[in-house]
Design a protein around this motif. Structure first.
Motif, PDB file in Angstrom:
ATOM      1  N   CYS A  99       1.235  -0.401  13.688  1.00  0.00           N
ATOM      2  CA  CYS A  99       0.349  -1.065  12.889  1.00  0.00           C
ATOM      3  C   CYS A  99       0.981  -1.959  11.802  1.00  0.00           C
ATOM      4  CB  CYS A  99      -0.513   0.033  12.038  1.00  0.00           C
ATOM      5  SG  CYS A  99      -1.538   1.228  12.891  1.00  0.00           S
ATOM      6  N   GLY A 100       0.080  -2.976  11.293  1.00  0.00           N
ATOM      7  CA  GLY A 100       0.849  -3.858  10.294  1.00  0.00           C
ATOM      8  C   GLY A 100      -0.216  -4.628   9.268  1.00  0.00           C
ATOM      9  N   ILE A 101       0.357  -5.173   8.731  1.00  0.00           N
ATOM     10  CA  ILE A 101      -0.477  -6.049   7.606  1.00  0.00           C
ATOM     11  C   ILE A 101      -0.404  -7.537   8.088  1.00  0.00           C
ATOM     12  CG2 ILE A 101      -1.031  -6.549   5.346  1.00  0.00           C
ATOM     13  CD1 ILE A 101       0.124  -4.052   4.650  1.00  0.00           C
ATOM     14  N   ASP A 102      -1.556  -8.247   8.365  1.00  0.00           N
ATOM     15  CA  ASP A 102      -1.391  -9.398   8.920  1.00  0.00           C
ATOM     16  C   ASP A 102      -1.312 -10.452   7.625  1.00  0.00           C
ATOM     17  OD1 ASP A 102      -3.911  -9.891   7.759  1.00  0.00           O
ATOM     18  OD2 ASP A 102      -5.051  -9.882   9.733  1.00  0.00           O
ATOM     19  N   VAL A 103      -1.268 -11.768   7.829  1.00  0.00           N
ATOM     20  CA  VAL A 103      -0.942 -12.699   6.659  1.00  0.00           C
ATOM     21  C   VAL A 103      -2.128 -12.796   5.883  1.00  0.00           C
ATOM     22  CG1 VAL A 103       0.709 -14.299   8.201  1.00  0.00           C
ATOM     23  CG2 VAL A 103      -1.841 -14.309   8.227  1.00  0.00           C
ATOM     24  N   THR A 104      -3.329 -12.403   6.045  1.00  0.00           N
ATOM     25  CA  THR A 104      -4.508 -12.496   5.248  1.00  0.00           C
ATOM     26  C   THR A 104      -4.541 -11.113   4.614  1.00  0.00           C
ATOM     27  OG1 THR A 104      -5.945 -11.270   6.961  1.00  0.00           O
ATOM     28  CG2 THR A 104      -5.789 -13.622   7.077  1.00  0.00           C
ATOM     29  N   GLY A 105      -3.756 -10.142   4.679  1.00  0.00           N
ATOM     30  CA  GLY A 105      -3.603  -8.935   4.117  1.00  0.00           C
ATOM     31  C   GLY A 105      -4.370  -7.791   4.527  1.00  0.00           C
ATOM     32  N   HIS A 140     -11.920  -1.642   4.884  1.00  0.00           N
ATOM     33  CA  HIS A 140     -11.122  -2.151   3.685  1.00  0.00           C
ATOM     34  C   HIS A 140     -11.228  -3.506   3.459  1.00  0.00           C
ATOM     35  CE1 HIS A 140      -8.494  -2.490   7.194  1.00  0.00           C
ATOM     36  NE2 HIS A 140      -7.580  -3.285   6.216  1.00  0.00           N
ATOM     37  N   SER A 141     -10.823  -3.942   2.237  1.00  0.00           N
ATOM     38  CA  SER A 141     -10.483  -5.284   1.913  1.00  0.00           C
ATOM     39  C   SER A 141      -9.322  -5.900   2.227  1.00  0.00           C
ATOM     40  CB  SER A 141     -11.241  -5.346   0.517  1.00  0.00           C
ATOM     41  OG  SER A 141     -10.435  -4.698  -0.392  1.00  0.00           O
ATOM     42  N   ALA A 142      -9.337  -7.064   2.205  1.00  0.00           N
ATOM     43  CA  ALA A 142      -7.879  -7.844   2.265  1.00  0.00           C
ATOM     44  C   ALA A 142      -6.948  -7.179   1.332  1.00  0.00           C
ATOM     45  CB  ALA A 142      -7.850  -9.143   2.218  1.00  0.00           C
ATOM     46  N   LYS A 143      -5.715  -7.086   1.324  1.00  0.00           N
ATOM     47  CA  LYS A 143      -4.717  -6.573   0.318  1.00  0.00           C
ATOM     48  C   LYS A 143      -5.022  -5.154  -0.142  1.00  0.00           C
ATOM     49  CE  LYS A 143      -3.418 -11.352  -0.355  1.00  0.00           C
ATOM     50  NZ  LYS A 143      -3.137 -12.322  -1.417  1.00  0.00           N
ATOM     51  N   GLU A 144      -6.077  -4.418   0.372  1.00  0.00           N
ATOM     52  CA  GLU A 144      -6.291  -3.109  -0.152  1.00  0.00           C
ATOM     53  C   GLU A 144      -5.047  -2.221  -0.098  1.00  0.00           C
ATOM     54  OE1 GLU A 144      -9.313   0.660   0.255  1.00  0.00           O
ATOM     55  OE2 GLU A 144      -9.739  -1.410   0.925  1.00  0.00           O
ATOM     56  N   PHE A 145      -4.224  -2.351   1.070  1.00  0.00           N
ATOM     57  CA  PHE A 145      -3.092  -1.369   1.422  1.00  0.00           C
ATOM     58  C   PHE A 145      -1.716  -2.194   1.177  1.00  0.00           C
ATOM     59  CE2 PHE A 145      -6.584   0.421   3.934  1.00  0.00           C
ATOM     60  CZ  PHE A 145      -6.729   1.509   3.151  1.00  0.00           C
ATOM     61  N   SER A 146      -0.683  -1.562   0.579  1.00  0.00           N
ATOM     62  CA  SER A 146       0.431  -2.153   0.456  1.00  0.00           C
ATOM     63  C   SER A 146       1.636  -1.617   1.080  1.00  0.00           C
ATOM     64  CB  SER A 146       0.620  -1.964  -1.211  1.00  0.00           C
ATOM     65  OG  SER A 146       0.918  -0.659  -1.625  1.00  0.00           O
ATOM     66  N   SER A 147       1.417  -0.510   1.709  1.00  0.00           N
ATOM     67  CA  SER A 147       2.415   0.170   2.399  1.00  0.00           C
ATOM     68  C   SER A 147       1.933   1.133   3.638  1.00  0.00           C
ATOM     69  CB  SER A 147       3.051   1.377   1.799  1.00  0.00           C
ATOM     70  OG  SER A 147       4.044   1.844   2.293  1.00  0.00           O
ATOM     71  N   ILE A 199      -0.768   3.698   1.589  1.00  0.00           N
ATOM     72  CA  ILE A 199      -0.948   3.489   0.297  1.00  0.00           C
ATOM     73  C   ILE A 199      -1.712   2.374  -0.190  1.00  0.00           C
ATOM     74  CG2 ILE A 199       0.358   3.339  -2.091  1.00  0.00           C
ATOM     75  CD1 ILE A 199       2.791   4.510  -0.674  1.00  0.00           C
ATOM     76  N   ARG A 200      -2.933   2.890  -1.044  1.00  0.00           N
ATOM     77  CA  ARG A 200      -3.483   1.798  -1.745  1.00  0.00           C
ATOM     78  C   ARG A 200      -2.902   0.945  -2.846  1.00  0.00           C
ATOM     79  NH1 ARG A 200      -7.827   5.776  -0.523  1.00  0.00           N
ATOM     80  NH2 ARG A 200      -9.424   4.647   0.616  1.00  0.00           N
ATOM     81  N   HIS A 201      -3.213  -0.108  -2.712  1.00  0.00           N
ATOM     82  CA  HIS A 201      -2.469  -1.085  -3.878  1.00  0.00           C
ATOM     83  C   HIS A 201      -2.743  -0.816  -5.332  1.00  0.00           C
ATOM     84  CE1 HIS A 201      -0.750  -4.841  -5.585  1.00  0.00           C
ATOM     85  NE2 HIS A 201      -1.888  -4.870  -6.061  1.00  0.00           N
ATOM     86  N   LEU A 202      -4.108  -0.596  -5.309  1.00  0.00           N
ATOM     87  CA  LEU A 202      -4.586  -0.541  -6.594  1.00  0.00           C
ATOM     88  C   LEU A 202      -3.969   0.767  -7.460  1.00  0.00           C
ATOM     89  CD1 LEU A 202      -6.666  -1.491  -8.811  1.00  0.00           C
ATOM     90  CD2 LEU A 202      -8.443   0.009  -7.629  1.00  0.00           C
ATOM     91  N   ASN A 203      -4.014   2.054  -6.974  1.00  0.00           N
ATOM     92  CA  ASN A 203      -3.544   3.061  -7.728  1.00  0.00           C
ATOM     93  C   ASN A 203      -2.689   3.909  -7.230  1.00  0.00           C
ATOM     94  OD1 ASN A 203      -5.011   4.277  -5.569  1.00  0.00           O
ATOM     95  ND2 ASN A 203      -6.906   4.994  -6.904  1.00  0.00           N
ATOM     96  N   GLY A 204      -2.070   3.547  -6.012  1.00  0.00           N
ATOM     97  CA  GLY A 204      -1.006   4.175  -5.125  1.00  0.00           C
ATOM     98  C   GLY A 204      -1.472   5.546  -4.598  1.00  0.00           C
ATOM     99  N   SER A 205      -2.897   5.734  -4.497  1.00  0.00           N
ATOM    100  CA  SER A 205      -3.348   6.821  -3.708  1.00  0.00           C
ATOM    101  C   SER A 205      -3.189   6.811  -1.908  1.00  0.00           C
ATOM    102  CB  SER A 205      -4.780   7.075  -4.023  1.00  0.00           C
ATOM    103  OG  SER A 205      -5.437   5.982  -3.407  1.00  0.00           O
ATOM    104  N   VAL A 206      -2.997   7.653  -1.621  1.00  0.00           N
ATOM    105  CA  VAL A 206      -2.728   7.925  -0.016  1.00  0.00           C
ATOM    106  C   VAL A 206      -4.007   8.036   0.762  1.00  0.00           C
ATOM    107  CG1 VAL A 206      -2.061  10.219   0.052  1.00  0.00           C
ATOM    108  CG2 VAL A 206      -1.146   8.477   1.741  1.00  0.00           C
TER     109      VAL A 206
END
Length: 819
Positions: free
Chosen positions: A217-223, A241-248, A259-266
């Motif tokens: 799995c990965g995050i593409d250039v659009t997030g 999910h929306s673009a850039k919702e996940f950071s890790s 991990i969600r970008h907004l609050n660090g929840s998993v």
């Protein structure tokens, strides 16, 4: 860590300021998986969890192993700094902060100490990351971004050296990476699923990618998160999910977590519902890392690690005292020495032990308030209870940041000013060569420097003499020469005891005089050190300083691994000291004297005895550093200053150059010691610490292992002198220890092999160039105690030793397949 650890012990102070640090650490855009670089790693088969400890001078590794529901702290050697680590099926590997060494540990052994295997060392080709799979280790070269791989099993094809990757990750017998030039996915290995994944990603440009057991799995250039590969357990069913919702992201064998970008929840998916994170509600994570059937996360509020999933270690339940692994605080990201493009995280200098920084991400993921260089406190080892008002905690944390940062800035200015002043005062370096057979006489002249216009050695000796005399007065309450337990002898008595200091009674030399064997009128055998008589003022001051030093120190030190002082004599210009007689002489003579070189009956032709001698001496030095009040730095640790009594018990001798810990300001122009044993950091900076003794003792350990002198002549080129450090350390690092072992002792027996290797690794870290990378003497003692137990055959033999996976001097099972 456990008592056998070489790792120094540091506690991590707790502070409310951590709340502010923690709330933005989850914004770091990193992806971790079954086999990707991180500061946390797990071994799937053994459920061992490791992390790079925060807030220590050395970025060392701490590990935990579950045992009947209880975690046990493992000892991880060597004690050096690591930038990132990665775990696979049963191994955990680390890339050192120097970026040119990869060390791996087999976690299947039942032993409490994990013995490292070096699988890569090349100072001219540093690495930037590594990724461990179930049976392969891969890494990226720093400059070319090409891939190197090592394997433990079947054939494993790798991309050509001219193919450059921005990142790599490893799974079950295959690895994948993102190409630098096109951001496309490229996979390799013996598992055909790798080729399938590469094909399925052919139309996507990726900014990050992680690999699991049989999916990626990965995050593409659009997030957006994109997953490809096997979906037998729903591991590809990414939640809406929306673009850039996940950071890790983090992947196991058949599950995926993010991990969600907004609050660090998993959030986790796949694994047939076995990875519920309902109990994680309200917890913010900074990073994730997965084993095959469990995932662990780093909590941003206190940098502790928790795990969940069907295969997780039994560390308790959420909210229970057993939730955390009992490990020290773990770094939230690698500590780097290079300049950070987008600044550094607040507090990273403290988290990194004032050695490097944690870089802040660029762009929209930069933490609130922007980067900063202000030092901040590091997390505690326990988890504080959650606050009822995060916003209030954040406000207080930010206010504390401002206050502490301002204080830190002012302290920094003062410190820099002091260092500049101190450097201006230190105008000259000299080496004092205490008597060492052959070596120092031959090269001391090449190391002398002119003293014109600079503070003289006489001035330094005078200042030090004044300090020692003051200490004697403080200890005794009077200026009288009568010390605590030392007898005063007349010169005539000592002359009679040595037959007028005859050459037949001469048995050696010390830092300022000749040593004679003597017999007192009451029948006691003693060793009498007589200061050299010289009319020059400089020689007299040096002799007087050494005499006062030994008398002041030894009269109050009493330990079975220190040579005992019996008495002294002061008669006009004569200065004599009377010691216990050590029947078996100096360790140096047994290792290097021609009379002993080919003596097969020598007790030192035994690894058991050599390790015992090393342990004895280390205990004596440890006493000086940690139990003497005030602590003492010997400053001249060498094999000729380690004496052996009738029972071959080793004792440290010759305190003529010793200092009270912290006494550096008394000798700004003199670097004392013996060539070959002098701490290079001490010689370069003129600042002596207890780690200077550790370096000298490391050289002694190398002498015991190799039988070579600290500095010896090259057999092929007698005109060239070689340092034992330069001779032995590369062989130890390369796993070729057998090549340098003293042939007079013979190959180690099966029960001795692990002990000898442990001594070698201990010696290697003792002679690290920088003091911060060396163990303390307490840690050295712990390691040598363990080596002694192993050598005596009292430690359990486990099955892993039979296949060479633990403790063997021969090469490890991981073999190089690409150069």
């Amino acid at each position: 860590m456990s008592p056998g650890s070489l790792a120094p012990r540091y506690s991590l102070p707790s502070s409310a300021i951590l709340t502010a640090i923690a709330l933005f650490l989850h914004l770091m855009s990193r992806t971790y998986a079954l086999g990707s670089s991180s500061t946390v790693a797990v071994a799937s088969e053994t459920a061992v969890v490791c992390g790079i400890a925060a807030g220590r001078p050395t970025q060392e590794i701490a590990c935990r192993r579950p045992s009947s529901g209880i975690t046990s702290l493992l000892t991880v050697l060597p004690n050096i700094s690591f930038s990132v680590i990665s775990g696979g099926r049963s191994a955990v590997c680390g890339l050192t902060s120097s970026a040119n060494i990869i060390l791996c540990w087999d976690t299947r052994s039942a032993n409490s100490t994990l013995i490292p295997r070096r699988i890569y060392y090349n100072s001219s080709q540093p690495l930037r990351s590594l990724a461990v799979g179930d049976d392969q280790v891969c890494a990226l070269l720093n400059e070319s971004r090409g891939v190197k791989c090592w394997r433990t099993g079947h054939s494993f094809q790798v991309p050509p050296g001219d193919v450059a990757f921005s990142s790599i990750s490893s799974g079950f017998s295959f690895s994948c990476g993102i190409l630098v030039d096109s951001s496309k996915v490229r996979c390799w290995g013996s598992n055909s699923i790798g080729s399938t994944i590469q094909y399925l990603f052919r139309n996507q440009s990726m900014s990050s990618l992680v690999v699991g057991g049989s999916h990626a799995c990965g995050i593409d250039v659009t997030g957006l998160v994109v997953c490809r590969g096997s979906n037998e357990s729903g591991q590809l069913d990414v939640p809406a999910h929306s673009a850039k919702e996940f950071s890790s992201l983090s992947l196991g064998a058949n599950h995926t977590c993010a991990i969600r970008h907004l609050n660090g929840s998993v959030v986790c998916w796949g694994g047939r519902g076995g990875y519920s994170v309902s109990q994680m509600r309200g917890i913010s994570f900074g990073l994730l890392v997965s084993g095959s059937n469990f995932t662990c996360g780093l909590i941003t509020s206190n940098f502790s690690v928790v795990c969940w999933g069907p295969g997780r270690p039994s560390f308790g339940s959420i909210g229970a005292p057993g939730l955390q692994l009992g490990m020290p605080g773990i770094l939230p990201g690698p500590c780097v020495q290079s300049v950070c493009e987008c600044g550094i995280y607040l507090g990273s200098q403290i988290l990194c032990g004032v050695s490097g920084n944690i870089c802040a991400p660029c762009g929209p993921l930069q933490p609130p308030g922007g980067p900063s260089n202000s030092p901040q406190p590091v997390p505690s080892e326990s988890v504080p209870p959650p606050t009822s008002s995060p916003s209030r905690a954040l406000s207080k944390g930010l206010l504390a940041f401002v206050v502490v940062g301002s204080v830190g800035f002012l302290v920094g200015i003062v410190a820099v000013g002091f260092c500049i002043w101190q450097r201006a005062c230190s105008r000259q370096k000299k080496i004092h060569n205490s008597v060492q057979p052959t070596i120092t006489r031959e090269i001391s002249s090449a190391l002398r420097t002119s003293s014109n216009g600079h503070p003289s050695r006489q001035l330094s000796a005078t200042r030090r003499l004044s300090s020692i005399k003051t200490m004697r007065r403080q200890r005794s309450g009077t200026s009288s020469k009568q010390t605590e337990k030392a007898e005063e002898f007349t010169f005539e008595t000592l002359a009679a005891a040595t037959e007028d200091f005859s050459l037949e009674n001469k048995i050696g030399a010390g830092s300022y005089g000749v040593v004679y064997k003597g017999k007192l009128q009451d029948g006691r055998e003693v060793a009498i050190k007589r200061g050299e008589s010289c009319p020059t003022s400089r020689k007299f001051q040096e002799k007087e300083s050494a005499f006062e030093s030994e008398l002041a120190f030894l009269s109050r030190l009493h330990h079975k691994h220190l040579v005992g002082l019996i008495g002294y004599c002061e008669d006009d210009d004569e200065r004599l000291l009377v010691y216990e007689y050590m029947k078996n002489g100096a360790l140096h003579d047994h290792l290097h004297s021609r009379d002993n070189v080919d003596k097969p009956s020598s007790p030192l032709n035994s690894w058991k005895i050599r390790i015992k001698i090393a342990l004895d001496a280390s205990r004596g030095i440890d006493y000086l550093h940690n139990y003497a009040v005030p602590p003492i730095i010997h400053r001249d640790i060498k094999s000729s200053n380690i004496l052996l009594d009738t029972s071959w018990t080793a004792r440290v001798s010759d305190f003529g150059l010793s200092l009270l810990d912290g006494e550096n300001d008394l000798h700004p122009s003199t670097a004392a010691g013996t060539v070959g044993y002098i701490d290079p950091e001490y010689y370069g900076l003129n600042v002596v610490t207890a780690k200077s003794d550790v370096y000298g003792f490391g050289v002694v350990l190398l002498e015991l292992l190799t039988g070579k002198r600290a500095i010896f002549r090259n057999a092929s080129d007698p005109g060239m002198l070689i340092s034992i450090v330069d001779y032995a350390v590369p062989a130890i690092m390369s796993g070729d220890l057998g090549r340098i072992l003293d042939t007079r002792v013979g190959p180690p027996a099966p029960n001795e092999a692990e002990a000898v290797e442990l001594v070698a690794y201990t010696a290697m870290h003792c002679v690290s160039l920088e003091g911060k990378d060396r163990p303390t003497m307490a840690d050295v003692v712990a390691s040598l105690e363990r080596a002694s137990v192993l050598c005596n055959g009292d430690y359990g033999h486990d099955e892993d030793q039979d296949n060479g996976s633990h403790g063997s001097i021969s090469a490890g099972s991981i073999q190089l397949i690409s150069d």
